[in-house]
Design a protein around this motif. Structure first.
Motif, PDB file in Angstrom:
ATOM      1  N   GLY A 148       1.348   4.425  -2.824  1.00 49.64           N
ATOM      2  CA  GLY A 148       0.982   5.788  -2.462  1.00 49.64           C
ATOM      3  C   GLY A 148      -0.367   5.908  -1.807  1.00 49.64           C
ATOM      4  N   VAL A 149      -0.865   4.799  -1.251  1.00 47.19           N
ATOM      5  CA  VAL A 149      -2.171   4.803  -0.595  1.00 47.19           C
ATOM      6  C   VAL A 149      -1.997   5.030   0.902  1.00 47.19           C
ATOM      7  CG1 VAL A 149      -4.255   3.467  -0.102  1.00 47.19           C
ATOM      8  CG2 VAL A 149      -3.120   3.247  -2.324  1.00 47.19           C
ATOM      9  N   SER A 150      -2.721   5.980   1.452  1.00 45.90           N
ATOM     10  CA  SER A 150      -2.647   6.251   2.881  1.00 45.90           C
ATOM     11  C   SER A 150      -3.296   5.128   3.677  1.00 45.90           C
ATOM     12  CB  SER A 150      -3.338   7.575   3.224  1.00 45.90           C
ATOM     13  OG  SER A 150      -2.648   8.654   2.630  1.00 45.90           O
ATOM     14  N   ILE A 151      -2.634   4.713   4.752  1.00 51.73           N
ATOM     15  CA  ILE A 151      -3.132   3.647   5.605  1.00 51.73           C
ATOM     16  C   ILE A 151      -3.639   4.257   6.908  1.00 51.73           C
ATOM     17  CG2 ILE A 151      -2.551   1.497   6.781  1.00 51.73           C
ATOM     18  CD1 ILE A 151      -0.225   1.178   4.843  1.00 51.73           C
ATOM     19  N   TRP A 152      -4.832   3.848   7.310  1.00 54.68           N
ATOM     20  CA  TRP A 152      -5.382   4.274   8.589  1.00 54.68           C
ATOM     21  C   TRP A 152      -4.903   3.284   9.641  1.00 54.68           C
ATOM     22  CZ3 TRP A 152     -11.348   4.749   9.691  1.00 54.68           C
ATOM     23  CH2 TRP A 152     -11.526   5.470  10.863  1.00 54.68           C
ATOM     24  N   GLY A 153      -4.125   3.770  10.603  1.00 54.95           N
ATOM     25  CA  GLY A 153      -3.499   2.907  11.595  1.00 54.95           C
ATOM     26  C   GLY A 153      -4.491   2.283  12.555  1.00 54.95           C
ATOM     27  N   LYS A 154      -3.971   1.427  13.410  1.00 55.01           N
ATOM     28  CA  LYS A 154      -4.821   0.682  14.339  1.00 55.01           C
ATOM     29  C   LYS A 154      -5.333   1.539  15.487  1.00 55.01           C
ATOM     30  CE  LYS A 154      -1.133  -1.183  17.352  1.00 55.01           C
ATOM     31  NZ  LYS A 154      -0.014  -0.405  16.767  1.00 55.01           N
ATOM     32  N   GLU A 155      -4.709   2.712  15.729  1.00 53.96           N
ATOM     33  CA  GLU A 155      -5.179   3.595  16.798  1.00 53.96           C
ATOM     34  C   GLU A 155      -6.361   4.405  16.268  1.00 53.96           C
ATOM     35  OE1 GLU A 155      -1.869   4.070  15.675  1.00 53.96           O
ATOM     36  OE2 GLU A 155      -0.945   2.653  17.075  1.00 53.96           O
ATOM     37  N   ARG A 156      -7.552   4.080  16.752  1.00 55.05           N
ATOM     38  CA  ARG A 156      -8.764   4.714  16.251  1.00 55.05           C
ATOM     39  C   ARG A 156      -9.664   5.128  17.410  1.00 55.05           C
ATOM     40  NH1 ARG A 156     -10.141   1.228  10.739  1.00 55.05           N
ATOM     41  NH2 ARG A 156      -7.982   1.216   9.983  1.00 55.05           N
ATOM     42  N   PRO A 157     -10.331   6.263  17.278  1.00 53.25           N
ATOM     43  CA  PRO A 157     -11.162   6.747  18.388  1.00 53.25           C
ATOM     44  C   PRO A 157     -12.421   5.909  18.556  1.00 53.25           C
ATOM     45  CG  PRO A 157     -11.483   8.138  16.474  1.00 53.25           C
ATOM     46  CD  PRO A 157     -10.359   7.188  16.127  1.00 53.25           C
ATOM     47  N   ASP A 158     -12.821   5.722  19.816  1.00 47.70           N
ATOM     48  CA  ASP A 158     -14.104   5.087  20.087  1.00 47.70           C
ATOM     49  C   ASP A 158     -15.238   5.997  19.619  1.00 47.70           C
ATOM     50  OD1 ASP A 158     -13.173   2.772  21.287  1.00 47.70           O
ATOM     51  OD2 ASP A 158     -13.084   3.688  23.276  1.00 47.70           O
ATOM     52  N   THR A 159     -16.298   5.394  19.112  1.00 46.65           N
ATOM     53  CA  THR A 159     -17.516   6.132  18.783  1.00 46.65           C
ATOM     54  C   THR A 159     -18.636   5.635  19.683  1.00 46.65           C
ATOM     55  OG1 THR A 159     -16.939   6.535  16.464  1.00 46.65           O
ATOM     56  CG2 THR A 159     -19.279   6.575  17.028  1.00 46.65           C
ATOM     57  N   LEU A 160     -19.290   6.569  20.342  1.00 43.57           N
ATOM     58  CA  LEU A 160     -20.457   6.241  21.157  1.00 43.57           C
ATOM     59  C   LEU A 160     -21.680   6.233  20.259  1.00 43.57           C
ATOM     60  CD1 LEU A 160     -21.756   5.813  23.983  1.00 43.57           C
ATOM     61  CD2 LEU A 160     -21.980   8.312  24.115  1.00 43.57           C
ATOM     62  N   LEU A 161     -22.371   5.088  20.202  1.00 37.58           N
ATOM     63  CA  LEU A 161     -23.526   4.936  19.321  1.00 37.58           C
ATOM     64  C   LEU A 161     -24.824   4.934  20.116  1.00 37.58           C
ATOM     65  CD1 LEU A 161     -24.955   4.247  16.622  1.00 37.58           C
ATOM     66  CD2 LEU A 161     -24.486   1.833  17.123  1.00 37.58           C
ATOM     67  N   TRP A 162     -25.692   5.897  19.804  1.00 39.08           N
ATOM     68  CA  TRP A 162     -27.062   5.914  20.311  1.00 39.08           C
ATOM     69  C   TRP A 162     -27.959   5.451  19.173  1.00 39.08           C
ATOM     70  CZ3 TRP A 162     -27.756   7.343  25.401  1.00 39.08           C
ATOM     71  CH2 TRP A 162     -26.716   8.061  26.008  1.00 39.08           C
ATOM     72  N   LEU A 163     -28.671   4.347  19.380  1.00 34.66           N
ATOM     73  CA  LEU A 163     -29.525   3.805  18.331  1.00 34.66           C
ATOM     74  C   LEU A 163     -30.933   3.625  18.870  1.00 34.66           C
ATOM     75  CD1 LEU A 163     -29.632   2.784  15.424  1.00 34.66           C
ATOM     76  CD2 LEU A 163     -29.015   0.508  16.260  1.00 34.66           C
ATOM     77  N   LEU A 210       0.833  -1.201   0.000  1.00 35.73           N
ATOM     78  CA  LEU A 210       0.000   0.000   0.000  1.00 35.73           C
ATOM     79  C   LEU A 210       0.870   1.255   0.000  1.00 35.73           C
ATOM     80  CD1 LEU A 210      -2.769  -1.094   2.517  1.00 35.73           C
ATOM     81  CD2 LEU A 210      -3.107  -0.556   0.099  1.00 35.73           C
ATOM     82  N   GLU A 211       1.914   1.227   0.793  1.00 29.43           N
ATOM     83  CA  GLU A 211       2.804   2.385   0.857  1.00 29.43           C
ATOM     84  C   GLU A 211       3.476   2.614  -0.487  1.00 29.43           C
ATOM     85  OE1 GLU A 211       6.638   3.971   3.475  1.00 29.43           O
ATOM     86  OE2 GLU A 211       5.367   2.346   4.207  1.00 29.43           O
ATOM     87  N   SER A 212       3.909   1.543  -1.131  1.00 34.37           N
ATOM     88  CA  SER A 212       4.538   1.677  -2.445  1.00 34.37           C
ATOM     89  C   SER A 212       3.573   2.229  -3.485  1.00 34.37           C
ATOM     90  CB  SER A 212       5.069   0.316  -2.908  1.00 34.37           C
ATOM     91  OG  SER A 212       6.067  -0.163  -2.020  1.00 34.37           O
TER      92      SER A 212
END
Length: 340
Positions: free
Chosen positions: A110-125, A106-108
């Motif tokens: 030129g595609v940006s990679i979204w790393g494993k550190e991701r914010p929690d999302t609070l879901l109200w359903l 992916l790096e070769s």
């Protein structure tokens, strides 16, 4: 065909506390139902698994010709695979791709990679069906809550469901307008301290026709969108997909894989060898970090020189997702090591 109407606007919000985050541990894994264990289905399953993993890694399902080669030739990146049978007695192909070789490809490209550190999302359903209101909570997500959680896992998004205790239930059970659902859920979100919130209100407007209204709050940006269709499950999945795109645009868009920068940060409060190991291991574990050097140790202070993809902003953001280091308010690159 589902109809998607999209509107966006920006508002100033009160602070809802420090961001919470989790490391997404299965970014390079996928489970794909297949018709049988034969070679043809195996090849199809591998391509579908690769596409699902690429969606998680990039944060978007949009077609990108730079990814076609990976989708069409997934075999070279397979680390391991196995066939299994799920609870519905379907044959499932479970695939794990090699993180090093796939991220390198992916790096070769030129595609940006979204790393494993991701914010929690609070879901109200909130679901209205046949004059009965259903609320998805942490202890009882219900059928529709499970749909959202499953979709979020496929997209690589950490989701939290609210406690849905008596106070929260009362503020959502008795309101009728979608605007009031959003207002009350947003107000109650402050107790959870997440920087990302998704509020979904899904109702059966007429028999067989469902309407869904979603409001996503990511930092100080609010995005509202509506859709309608005959299957509420698909509407919920679309809501999670739109959230994913918003999160990726906010947190992954600037982390260009090809841009690396050397940054020096200072960590204070390092009292012993265990503290030193914790801080060093944490910095080395960040996805965007390729190298960590210790440039100076003085008493309880350690200076690190870090080579990070995406530069200063990306590094600061990744560190902020965790709970180990807290940046001092008046100094950009100075952090305090938090105690256990």
């Amino acid at each position: 065909m589902n109809k998607l109407l999209f509107t966006s606007f920006f508002v100033s919000l009160l602070s809802i506390g420090d961001a919470q985050a989790r490391d997404v541990v299965d970014l390079y894994q996928a489970s794909i139902p297949v018709a049988d264990r034969g070679d043809v289905e195996f090849s199809k399953g591998l391509r579908r698994a690769m596409r699902q993993v690429l969606v998680k890694l990039t944060g978007t399902a949009n077609s990108d010709r730079r990814l076609d080669a990976l989708v069409n030739d997934p075999d070279r990146y397979v680390l391991k695979f196995a066939h299994d049978v799920n609870d519905d007695e379907e044959i499932v192909l479970r695939v794990e791709f090699d993180p090093s070789s796939l991220s390198g490809a992916l790096e070769s490209s030129g595609v940006s990679i979204w790393g494993k550190e991701r914010p929690d999302t609070l879901l109200w359903l909130v679901i209205d069906a046949e004059q009965v209101r259903q609320l998805s909570g942490a202890d009882e997500p219900g059928r529709f809550g499970e749909v959202a959680l499953t979709r979020a896992k496929i997209r690589g998004i950490p989701i939290l469901l609210p406690l849905m205790d008596v106070e929260e239930s009362q503020h959502l059970i008795h309101v009728r307008r979608a605007e009031d659902v959003v207002t009350n859920a947003h107000a109650m979100s402050r107790r959870y301290g997440t920087s990302s919130i998704l509020i979904g209100y899904v109702r059966e407007s007429v028999p067989g026709i469902w309407e869904a209204q979603f409001t996503a709050v990511i930092d100080e940006q609010t995005v509202s969108f509506q859709n309608e269709g005959s299957l509420p499950e698909l509407l919920i999945e679309e809501g999670i997909d739109r959230l994913t795109v918003g999160l990726a645009n906010r947190y992954a868009g600037g982390h260009n894989s090809g841009t690396r920068e050397s940054i020096v940060i200072r960590v204070e409060g390092v009292q012993n060898a265990g503290d030193y190991a914790r801080a060093t291991h944490y910095l080395e574990s960040l996805d965007i970090v390729s190298r960590v050097f210790v440039s100076q140790v003085a008493g309880r202070i350690v200076d690190y020189q870090i080579v990070a993809r995406g530069g200063q902003n990306a590094l600061s953001e990744s560190i902020s997702f965790g709970r180990l280091l807290t940046r001092l308010a008046d100094q950009q690159n100075v952090y305090r090591l938090n105690r256990n």
